[in-house]
Design an enzyme around this catalytic site. Structure first.
Site, PDB file in Angstrom:
ATOM      1  N   ASN A  13      39.486 107.897  18.207  1.00  0.00           N
ATOM      2  CA  ASN A  13      38.405 108.854  18.006  1.00  0.00           C
ATOM      3  C   ASN A  13      37.935 108.713  16.566  1.00  0.00           C
ATOM      4  O   ASN A  13      38.758 108.744  15.655  1.00  0.00           O
ATOM      5  CB  ASN A  13      38.881 110.295  18.225  1.00  0.00           C
ATOM      6  CG  ASN A  13      39.357 110.546  19.630  1.00  0.00           C
ATOM      7  OD1 ASN A  13      38.868 109.951  20.575  1.00  0.00           O
ATOM      8  ND2 ASN A  13      40.328 111.435  19.783  1.00  0.00           N
ATOM      9  N   HIS A  63      41.152 109.815   7.968  1.00  0.00           N
ATOM     10  CA  HIS A  63      41.770 108.514   7.681  1.00  0.00           C
ATOM     11  C   HIS A  63      41.672 107.635   8.927  1.00  0.00           C
ATOM     12  O   HIS A  63      41.918 108.098  10.042  1.00  0.00           O
ATOM     13  CB  HIS A  63      43.233 108.712   7.295  1.00  0.00           C
ATOM     14  CG  HIS A  63      43.888 107.503   6.732  1.00  0.00           C
ATOM     15  ND1 HIS A  63      44.194 107.370   5.394  1.00  0.00           N
ATOM     16  CD2 HIS A  63      44.290 106.349   7.319  1.00  0.00           C
ATOM     17  CE1 HIS A  63      44.758 106.197   5.185  1.00  0.00           C
ATOM     18  NE2 HIS A  63      44.819 105.553   6.341  1.00  0.00           N
ATOM     19  N   HIS A  65      42.421 105.836  11.968  1.00  0.00           N
ATOM     20  CA  HIS A  65      43.616 105.783  12.803  1.00  0.00           C
ATOM     21  C   HIS A  65      43.224 105.917  14.265  1.00  0.00           C
ATOM     22  O   HIS A  65      42.125 106.345  14.600  1.00  0.00           O
ATOM     23  CB  HIS A  65      44.590 106.905  12.427  1.00  0.00           C
ATOM     24  CG  HIS A  65      44.149 108.269  12.870  1.00  0.00           C
ATOM     25  ND1 HIS A  65      43.124 108.963  12.243  1.00  0.00           N
ATOM     26  CD2 HIS A  65      44.576 109.071  13.884  1.00  0.00           C
ATOM     27  CE1 HIS A  65      42.951 110.135  12.841  1.00  0.00           C
ATOM     28  NE2 HIS A  65      43.815 110.216  13.837  1.00  0.00           N
TER      29      HIS A  65
END
Length: 342
Positions: free
Chosen positions: A156, A167, A169
């Site tokens: 997402n 951040h 990920h």
């Protein structure tokens, strides 16, 4: 790829993935953490047959922390995070606030880079390949766990999607049941086989490659195309030309070609609207469940909720209420715009 398995202070697993051995991964988690107590519950909706996870403990999860308190950055300059090392390439750890745990499954966080302000599209091909190898390794390991029926790797990106940690990920979910969308794929593939004698996903890929107006880009082993009945304003499906059930079955040639194509696709999404801010998206790997998925095909679905530079596509009355999607952008137009976004 080289992996190092270690533990966080509360007993959760942490795995470093490096492009080569020799990195020091001995740093210990210095935080005074208590053991994770999560009690998700699976409930089946009798009206639809869908499984719903009740995970009330997630109400207390980390929510939009300041950059200097990001839990996904390396631990350095006196700041302690979920990753004890002062630097890393790719890191995976068990989610401290999991939607799934125990008999319900498992949730992991995949950190693509230590650079807080980067995105997947900013990675080089070598790092993107390392992430692909990480997804593959997690698929293999989680699939071998008792009770796991399906492994789902996804990212997402963007506050518009609902991301609470900016951040770069992604996540990996190990489900104890096939997801509702997979159940629809299984039913559609079975019906297609019964009526035509052919595989649904092989036919979808062949039709898309023949109808070139919906193809965005392709290579020797992969093709990215906008589906005929796209639900989202800009939605692209990326398929390997050879039908396989999951990431573990890709050949070296297929793995080698993927990073360049995928990075190209992500960068086209970022150029779509001419904005300085990156385009929000969901990137979802569809993998066959461990049993009963012989008719399915590994593929990646990438889509954005942005429909114009200043408008978002909301899942409102028809979509959220009736699962009946209404798309404001013709798939052929979306494909053309993505082809032009070089």
């Amino acid at each position: 790829m080289h992996r190092t398995v270690t533990e966080l202070a509360d007993g959760r697993e942490l795995i470093y993935y490096d492009s080569a051995p020799g990195r020091d991964r001995t740093a210990k988690d210095q935080r005074p953490l208590e053991r994770v107590e999560s009690t998700p519950e699976l409930r089946r909706d009798p009206a639809t047959g869908d499984w719903v996870t009740i995970a009330a403990h997630r109400q207390s999860r980390t929510y939009h922390p300041p950059a200097d308190a990001c839990p996904l950055c390396p631990s350095r300059d006196g700041r302690l995070s979920e990753i004890p090392a002062a630097d890393y390439e790719v890191a995976v750890f068990e989610n401290r606030f999991p939607s799934l745990s125990g008999d319900c499954g498992r949730c992991e966080v995949v950190c693509f880079t230590p650079d807080h302000d980067a995105g997947f599209a900013d990675l080089g091909p070598e790092r993107a390949r390392l992430v692909l190898d990480t997804w593959t390794d997690r698929t293999a390991e989680l699939s071998a766990r008792p009770g796991v029926r399906q492994v789902y790797c996804f990212e997402n990106r963007g506050a518009e999607i609902g991301v609470t940690l900016p951040h770069p990920h992604g996540q990996v979910y190990a489900f104890s049941h096939p997801t509702p969308r997979t159940a629809k794929h299984l039913a559609a593939a079975a019906a297609h086989r019964a009526s035509t004698g052919r595989n649904l996903f092989e036919d979808l890929l062949a039709e898309a490659r023949a109808a070139t107006e919906r193809v965005v880009l392709g290579g020797e082993h992969w093709t990215a195309f906008v589906p005929y009945a796209a639900r989202w304003p800009y939605e692209v499906h990326l398929h390997p030309h050879r039908r396989v059930p999951d990431l573990t079955r890709l050949t070296e040639a297929e793995r080698a070609e993927f990073p360049g194509l995928y990075l190209d696709l992500l960068r086209r999404f970022d150029r779509l609207f001419g904005l300085s801010a990156p385009t929000p998206y969901i990137s979802a790997w569809h993998q066959a469940p461990l049993t009963g998925g012989g008719e399915l095909a590994l593929h990646l679905e990438l889509f954005t909720v942005r429909r114009t530079a200043d408008k978002l596509k909301y899942t409102a009355g028809t979509e959220a209420g009736m699962d009946a999607f209404m798309n404001d952008v013709a798939p052929e137009t979306a494909a053309r715009r993505l082809r032009e976004a070089r």
